[in-house]
Write a protein that holds these residues in place. Structure first.
Motif, PDB file in Angstrom:
ATOM      1  N   GLY A  22       0.832  -1.196   0.000  1.00 48.96           N
ATOM      2  CA  GLY A  22       0.000   0.000   0.000  1.00 48.96           C
ATOM      3  C   GLY A  22       0.862   1.239   0.000  1.00 48.96           C
ATOM      4  O   GLY A  22       2.087   1.165   0.041  1.00 48.96           O
ATOM      5  N   GLY A  23       0.191   2.354  -0.058  1.00 48.93           N
ATOM      6  CA  GLY A  23       0.877   3.634  -0.032  1.00 48.93           C
ATOM      7  C   GLY A  23       0.741   4.282   1.331  1.00 48.93           C
ATOM      8  O   GLY A  23      -0.283   4.138   1.997  1.00 48.93           O
ATOM      9  N   ILE A  24       1.762   4.985   1.735  1.00 47.06           N
ATOM     10  CA  ILE A  24       1.724   5.726   2.998  1.00 47.06           C
ATOM     11  C   ILE A  24       0.755   6.897   2.826  1.00 47.06           C
ATOM     12  O   ILE A  24       0.826   7.637   1.844  1.00 47.06           O
ATOM     13  N   ASP A  25      -0.159   7.059   3.777  1.00 42.89           N
ATOM     14  CA  ASP A  25      -1.090   8.191   3.746  1.00 42.89           C
ATOM     15  C   ASP A  25      -0.341   9.419   4.238  1.00 42.89           C
ATOM     16  O   ASP A  25      -0.138   9.608   5.439  1.00 42.89           O
ATOM     17  N   GLU A  26       0.083  10.233   3.299  1.00 46.07           N
ATOM     18  CA  GLU A  26       0.920  11.387   3.619  1.00 46.07           C
ATOM     19  C   GLU A  26       0.142  12.525   4.277  1.00 46.07           C
ATOM     20  O   GLU A  26       0.728  13.495   4.745  1.00 46.07           O
ATOM     21  N   THR A  27      -1.182  12.410   4.365  1.00 42.32           N
ATOM     22  CA  THR A  27      -1.978  13.430   5.047  1.00 42.32           C
ATOM     23  C   THR A  27      -2.061  13.179   6.549  1.00 42.32           C
ATOM     24  O   THR A  27      -2.510  14.038   7.294  1.00 42.32           O
ATOM     25  N   VAL A  28      -1.622  12.002   6.996  1.00 38.21           N
ATOM     26  CA  VAL A  28      -1.643  11.664   8.421  1.00 38.21           C
ATOM     27  C   VAL A  28      -0.217  11.772   8.946  1.00 38.21           C
ATOM     28  O   VAL A  28       0.659  11.006   8.539  1.00 38.21           O
ATOM     29  N   PRO A  29       0.053  12.736   9.832  1.00 37.80           N
ATOM     30  CA  PRO A  29       1.421  12.918  10.321  1.00 37.80           C
ATOM     31  C   PRO A  29       1.857  11.741  11.201  1.00 37.80           C
ATOM     32  O   PRO A  29       1.045  11.173  11.939  1.00 37.80           O
ATOM     33  N   PRO A  30       3.144  11.377  11.147  1.00 33.14           N
ATOM     34  CA  PRO A  30       3.637  10.290  11.991  1.00 33.14           C
ATOM     35  C   PRO A  30       3.756  10.715  13.441  1.00 33.14           C
ATOM     36  O   PRO A  30       3.902  11.903  13.747  1.00 33.14           O
ATOM     37  N   VAL A  31       3.686   9.741  14.326  1.00 37.32           N
ATOM     38  CA  VAL A  31       3.910   9.964  15.751  1.00 37.32           C
ATOM     39  C   VAL A  31       4.859   8.887  16.257  1.00 37.32           C
ATOM     40  O   VAL A  31       4.992   7.828  15.650  1.00 37.32           O
ATOM     41  N   MET A  32       5.499   9.169  17.377  1.00 37.58           N
ATOM     42  CA  MET A  32       6.353   8.200  18.061  1.00 37.58           C
ATOM     43  C   MET A  32       5.591   7.715  19.284  1.00 37.58           C
ATOM     44  O   MET A  32       4.965   8.511  19.992  1.00 37.58           O
ATOM     45  N   VAL A  33       5.635   6.416  19.536  1.00 36.47           N
ATOM     46  CA  VAL A  33       4.991   5.820  20.708  1.00 36.47           C
ATOM     47  C   VAL A  33       6.079   5.109  21.500  1.00 36.47           C
ATOM     48  O   VAL A  33       6.760   4.222  20.970  1.00 36.47           O
ATOM     49  N   ASP A  34       6.252   5.488  22.777  1.00 42.31           N
ATOM     50  CA  ASP A  34       7.295   4.853  23.583  1.00 42.31           C
ATOM     51  C   ASP A  34       6.733   3.678  24.380  1.00 42.31           C
ATOM     52  O   ASP A  34       5.548   3.346  24.284  1.00 42.31           O
ATOM     53  N   GLY A  35       7.588   3.050  25.163  1.00 41.81           N
ATOM     54  CA  GLY A  35       7.206   1.873  25.940  1.00 41.81           C
ATOM     55  C   GLY A  35       6.161   2.123  27.001  1.00 41.81           C
ATOM     56  O   GLY A  35       5.524   1.184  27.484  1.00 41.81           O
ATOM     57  N   GLU A  36       5.960   3.377  27.374  1.00 41.99           N
ATOM     58  CA  GLU A  36       4.928   3.736  28.350  1.00 41.99           C
ATOM     59  C   GLU A  36       3.600   4.055  27.673  1.00 41.99           C
ATOM     60  O   GLU A  36       2.615   4.316  28.326  1.00 41.99           O
ATOM     61  N   GLY A  37       3.627   4.117  26.337  1.00 45.57           N
ATOM     62  CA  GLY A  37       2.421   4.471  25.596  1.00 45.57           C
ATOM     63  C   GLY A  37       2.294   5.959  25.326  1.00 45.57           C
ATOM     64  O   GLY A  37       1.274   6.412  24.816  1.00 45.57           O
ATOM     65  N   THR A  38       3.320   6.737  25.658  1.00 49.00           N
ATOM     66  CA  THR A  38       3.302   8.168  25.406  1.00 49.00           C
ATOM     67  C   THR A  38       3.455   8.412  23.908  1.00 49.00           C
ATOM     68  O   THR A  38       4.333   7.856  23.264  1.00 49.00           O
ATOM     69  N   VAL A  39       2.566   9.253  23.383  1.00 48.91           N
ATOM     70  CA  VAL A  39       2.581   9.584  21.960  1.00 48.91           C
ATOM     71  C   VAL A  39       3.164  10.972  21.784  1.00 48.91           C
ATOM     72  O   VAL A  39       2.726  11.924  22.428  1.00 48.91           O
ATOM     73  N   THR A  40       4.160  11.081  20.891  1.00 51.69           N
ATOM     74  CA  THR A  40       4.822  12.347  20.618  1.00 51.69           C
ATOM     75  C   THR A  40       4.745  12.619  19.124  1.00 51.69           C
ATOM     76  O   THR A  40       4.993  11.717  18.312  1.00 51.69           O
ATOM     77  N   GLU A  41       4.413  13.847  18.751  1.00 53.57           N
ATOM     78  CA  GLU A  41       4.384  14.221  17.334  1.00 53.57           C
ATOM     79  C   GLU A  41       5.772  14.076  16.734  1.00 53.57           C
ATOM     80  O   GLU A  41       6.776  14.337  17.379  1.00 53.57           O
TER      81      GLU A  41
END
Length: 113
Positions: free
Chosen positions: A44-63
């Motif tokens: 598939g293709g990456i949906d470039e309209t959805v910005p990526p986020v980082m998710v750490d081991g605690e579940g914290t989501v960072t832009e």
């Protein structure tokens, strides 16, 4: 068998609006051919309209994301094939359908995947 990643960046597929449907139809035909051959894993293709986020081991989501992957976009196909030669042939078929060269990489063997 080895899984192969076949991919291209968005900029590589420079199409006129008139050509988009033909390329879409051609790429869907190659996908169906891979499914019929039993080598399709996913794609598939990456949906470039959805910005990526980082998710750490605690579940914290960072832009944002890793600096090395800020430009991760485009189209991706994963096929499971018996040889690199067959992977090159499938990459060629996708290159024809998408009208742009494809990058080919092999995944490391993992008996659990």
């Amino acid at each position: 068998m080895t899984k192969y990643l076949i991919s291209f960046p968005s900029e590589a597929m420079a199409l006129s609006p008139e050509d988009f449907q033909a390329v879409s139809d051609a790429s869907h035909a190659v996908v169906q051919e891979a499914k019929d051959a039993g080598v399709w894993v996913f794609g598939g293709g990456i949906d470039e309209t959805v910005p990526p986020v980082m998710v750490d081991g605690e579940g914290t989501v960072t832009e944002g994301t890793y600096p090395q992957t800020t430009q991760l976009e485009g189209g991706y196909t994963v096929l499971e094939l018996p040889s690199r030669e067959e992977a090159v042939e499938w990459a060629r078929k996708i290159a024809v359908a998408c009208r742009c060269a494809q990058e080919l990489r092999a995944f490391q063997y993992d008996p659990e995947s």
